[in-house]
Design a protein around this motif. Sequence first.
Motif, short mmCIF file in Angstrom:
data_model
loop_
_atom_site.label_atom_id
_atom_site.label_comp_id
_atom_site.label_asym_id
_atom_site.label_seq_id
_atom_site.Cartn_x
_atom_site.Cartn_y
_atom_site.Cartn_z
N GLU A 91 1.01 -1.00 -0.12
CA GLU A 91 0.13 0.10 0.01
C GLU A 91 0.96 1.21 0.12
O GLU A 91 0.71 2.28 -0.67
N ASN A 92 1.86 1.17 0.81
CA ASN A 92 2.86 2.29 0.84
C ASN A 92 3.69 2.59 -0.54
O ASN A 92 3.68 3.74 -0.84
N GLU A 93 3.96 1.55 -1.11
CA GLU A 93 4.36 1.79 -2.48
C GLU A 93 3.52 2.29 -3.46
O GLU A 93 3.74 2.80 -4.31
N ARG A 94 2.16 1.76 -3.45
CA ARG A 94 1.18 2.21 -4.49
C ARG A 94 1.01 3.54 -3.91
O ARG A 94 0.82 4.50 -5.00
N LEU A 95 0.80 4.01 -2.70
CA LEU A 95 0.66 5.57 -2.58
C LEU A 95 1.79 6.46 -3.06
O LEU A 95 1.63 7.59 -3.56
N ALA A 96 3.24 5.74 -2.89
CA ALA A 96 4.30 6.47 -3.43
C ALA A 96 4.31 6.59 -4.92
O ALA A 96 4.84 7.74 -5.40
N VAL A 97 3.98 5.68 -5.47
CA VAL A 97 3.69 5.67 -7.11
C VAL A 97 2.71 6.87 -7.37
O VAL A 97 2.80 7.59 -8.13
N ILE A 98 1.67 6.72 -6.66
CA ILE A 98 0.41 7.84 -6.96
C ILE A 98 0.92 9.39 -6.71
O ILE A 98 0.55 10.23 -7.32
N LYS A 99 1.82 9.31 -5.26
CA LYS A 99 2.15 10.62 -5.26
C LYS A 99 3.04 11.23 -5.90
O LYS A 99 3.20 12.43 -6.65
N ASN A 100 4.00 10.37 -6.65
CA ASN A 100 4.99 10.50 -7.74
C ASN A 100 4.36 11.23 -8.88
O ASN A 100 4.57 11.90 -9.65
N ALA A 101 3.38 10.26 -9.47
CA ALA A 101 2.48 10.42 -10.65
C ALA A 101 1.58 11.95 -10.59
O ALA A 101 1.63 12.91 -11.46
N GLU A 102 1.30 12.27 -9.21
CA GLU A 102 0.61 13.43 -8.88
C GLU A 102 1.52 14.52 -9.23
O GLU A 102 1.06 15.89 -9.63
N SER A 103 2.68 14.25 -8.46
CA SER A 103 3.64 15.65 -8.59
C SER A 103 3.90 15.88 -10.00
O SER A 103 4.18 16.87 -10.26
N LYS A 104 4.23 14.87 -10.66
CA LYS A 104 4.52 14.89 -12.18
C LYS A 104 3.58 15.74 -12.88
O LYS A 104 3.76 16.57 -13.87
N VAL A 105 2.10 15.32 -12.75
CA VAL A 105 1.09 15.99 -13.34
C VAL A 105 1.14 17.55 -12.88
O VAL A 105 0.78 18.24 -13.64
N ARG A 106 1.40 17.73 -11.54
CA ARG A 106 1.12 19.30 -11.18
C ARG A 106 2.20 20.04 -11.75
O ARG A 106 2.01 21.03 -12.14
N GLU A 107 3.31 19.43 -12.41
CA GLU A 107 4.59 20.17 -12.95
C GLU A 107 4.09 20.78 -14.21
O GLU A 107 4.50 21.43 -14.70
#
Length: 176
Positions: A91-107
């Motif tokens: 779950e932590n890995e999944r959330l980390a992937v989602i947070k990373n993707a969110e960060s890249k989208v925000r850019e």
Amino acid sequence: MNLKYISVGVLAVIIALFYFMHQSNEASAERLKQAEIANQQRLEQNKIDEAQAKKNYELERIQAEKAKALKVEQDKLSSQKQAEDFKQKRENERLAVIKNAESKVRERLIDPDSATFRNQNGNCGEVNAKNKMGGYTGYSRYLHDPQKNHTFVESDASTSIITPQIMDLLWQGGCQ
């Protein structure tokens, strides 16, 4: 007279002999009785020792069963903890992937702080953010490719490369 003294002497010796034989028989009978009592006590002690040995064996068996049950329970709890830890790690890995993707989208957004996300699954999801005019555009699909470190956001603008048709192809390839 001699014969009289001899007869009396022999008689006294015979009486003394019978007396000592009788005393010896009584002593032997007493020793025999004491030996029987000691033997009976030994038999009773053996029975007590045997009963105590059975009781000790039963206690040891019960303790062994309890220890075995405790070990099984500990193993079960350990397995459950390992499974929970594994699930939490995933779950932590999944959330980390989602947070990373969110960060890249925000850019890639004009107003990153206005972004709201939904339907997120790994590197894919939908984002809604404000445009240059300050209005929300509605939810658009996004896809982040971590291997190439590139992010695609769907747009229906005629000047955009990532049209809904292109996003359908990217979505099928990377988000299923």
